[in-house]
Design an enzyme around this catalytic site. Structure first.
Site, mmCIF file in Angstrom:
data_model
loop_
_atom_site.group_PDB
_atom_site.id
_atom_site.type_symbol
_atom_site.label_atom_id
_atom_site.label_comp_id
_atom_site.label_asym_id
_atom_site.label_seq_id
_atom_site.Cartn_x
_atom_site.Cartn_y
_atom_site.Cartn_z
ATOM 1 N N PHE A 1 -3.493 -31.286 -49.853
ATOM 2 C CA PHE A 1 -4.714 -32.101 -49.712
ATOM 3 C C PHE A 1 -5.299 -32.101 -48.296
ATOM 4 C CE2 PHE A 1 -1.893 -33.993 -52.946
ATOM 5 C CZ PHE A 1 -2.668 -33.704 -54.067
ATOM 6 N N ASP A 2 -6.647 -32.222 -48.269
ATOM 7 C CA ASP A 2 -7.354 -32.394 -46.998
ATOM 8 C C ASP A 2 -7.811 -33.836 -46.824
ATOM 9 O OD1 ASP A 2 -7.270 -29.605 -46.614
ATOM 10 O OD2 ASP A 2 -9.042 -29.382 -47.890
ATOM 11 N N VAL A 3 -8.012 -34.525 -47.961
ATOM 12 C CA VAL A 3 -8.575 -35.882 -47.927
ATOM 13 C C VAL A 3 -7.673 -36.823 -48.727
ATOM 14 C CG1 VAL A 3 -10.592 -37.317 -48.470
ATOM 15 C CG2 VAL A 3 -10.919 -34.906 -47.845
#
Ligand code: PLP
Ligand code: CA
Length: 306
Positions: free
Chosen positions: A21-23
């Site tokens: 994940f990035d967010v």
């Protein structure tokens, strides 16, 4: 659904999870804190995620505070954050009204059932409103009110929307005004539909329980702007330009947070056990949503990663 993967204490699994994940969309009450009690390891875990280049967004259904007021709460508990990282149901409702509904003037006024948090977000978006915390609505209904509401002389012809959230001063006078506006075709919105919310190791009636009398009167459901409503996720996606497949929703409540992430086809959902729901809730046959992952508490992500 598959049973969720338990991450507490499993460093390989935690690192795999983080890399996906990035967010991280992070629910507040029940994940970061309970009331005024900050959970152990929360500040360090948030800082660690940010140091890895992850974006953190605080997503709360609490309609009683504006984003600015929420930032004060974060600060008070020692959680670093920026107002632009906060996404509450009052803000969600305000931007839905100004950017999606775009009610044409003059019929663009909002009748508010709710507290100052809603009013402050409406003000920020330059949306005219009445009701809310106005003392003239915080009193017993009189024979003159019955007359003026019935013949319309006490109604504001510019109201084109009724927005209901948690209102600690809910009363018959406000419900009567709201009902007439809805009958006249006002758009029906709710900040969120939580039946209850946790406080002081117990539960109190939530915004959804303020909305129910209105749905009963008018016979239809509002557009809800809090979790699990996808209108909220669409607004978050628009604001942060996020890639849903690389976004994870972290929350304590299956019927709001986890459902929100699953229905929004996010890359993942992580449940924590510091809030409303427990393991047996998603193991039940009629579970409303099953998370992809779970930890005992948010701080376990950092504690178990090394
Ligand atoms: N609504 C109210 C009025 C609350 O006080 C809370 C939690 O404190 C909630 C909803 C749920 O908030 P969250 O979505 O952050 O768990
Ligand atoms: Ca919560």
């Amino acid at each position: 659904a598959q049973p969720p993967k338990y991450l507490t204490g499993d460093s390989a699994a935690i690192n795999d999870f983080i890399d996906k994940f990035d967010v991280f969309l992070i629910d507040c009450d029940g994940v970061l804190w309970s009331g005024d009690h900050l959970f152990e390891g929360v500040v360090e875990t948030l800082e660690w995620l940010r140091s890895k280049g992850k974006r953190t967004v605080f997503v709360t259904n609490n309609s009683t505070k504006s984003r600015a007021e929420y930032l004060q709460k974060l600060k008070k508990l020692g959680i670093p954050g920026d107002v632009e990282e906060i996404f509450g149901s009052s803000y969600s409702a305000a931007i839905y009204i100004s950017r999606i509904l775009k009610l044409p003037a003059p019929k663009n006024k909002v009748f508010v059932l709710g507290e100052a948090g809603i009013e402050n977000e409406l003000r920020t978006e330059n949306i005219p409103f009445i009701g809310g915390t106005d003392r003239n609505f915080r009193r017993e209904i009189t024979p003159d009110d019955f007359q003026g509401i019935a013949d319309g002389s006490l109604l504001d012809p510019d109201v084109g929307c009724v927005l209901a959230g948690l209102d600690f001063h809910i009363n018959y006078l406000k419900l009567s005004h709201a009902y007439q506006y809805l009958r006249r075709g006002a758009v029906f919105l709710a900040t969120n539909l939580d039946s209850t919310f946790p406080m002081n190791h117990n539960f109190f009636p939530g915004a959804g329980s303020v909305v129910v009398p209105l749905t009963n009167m008018i016979g239809k459901q509002p557009v809800a702007l809090g979790k699990p409503s996808q209108a909220m996720l669409d607004a978050i996606e628009g604001k942060f330009q996020l890639d849903r497949g690389r976004t994870c929703m972290i929350g304590d409540r299956l019927n709001t947070d986890i459902k929100f992430g699953i229905e929004g086809k996010l890359g993942g959902t992580l449940a924590v056990l510091t809030g409303v729901n427990k393991k047996e809730d998603w193991e039940a046959e009629d579970a409303v949503a099953v998370p992809g992952y779970y930890v005992d508490k948010l701080g376990d992500l950092l504690a178990g990663a090394q």
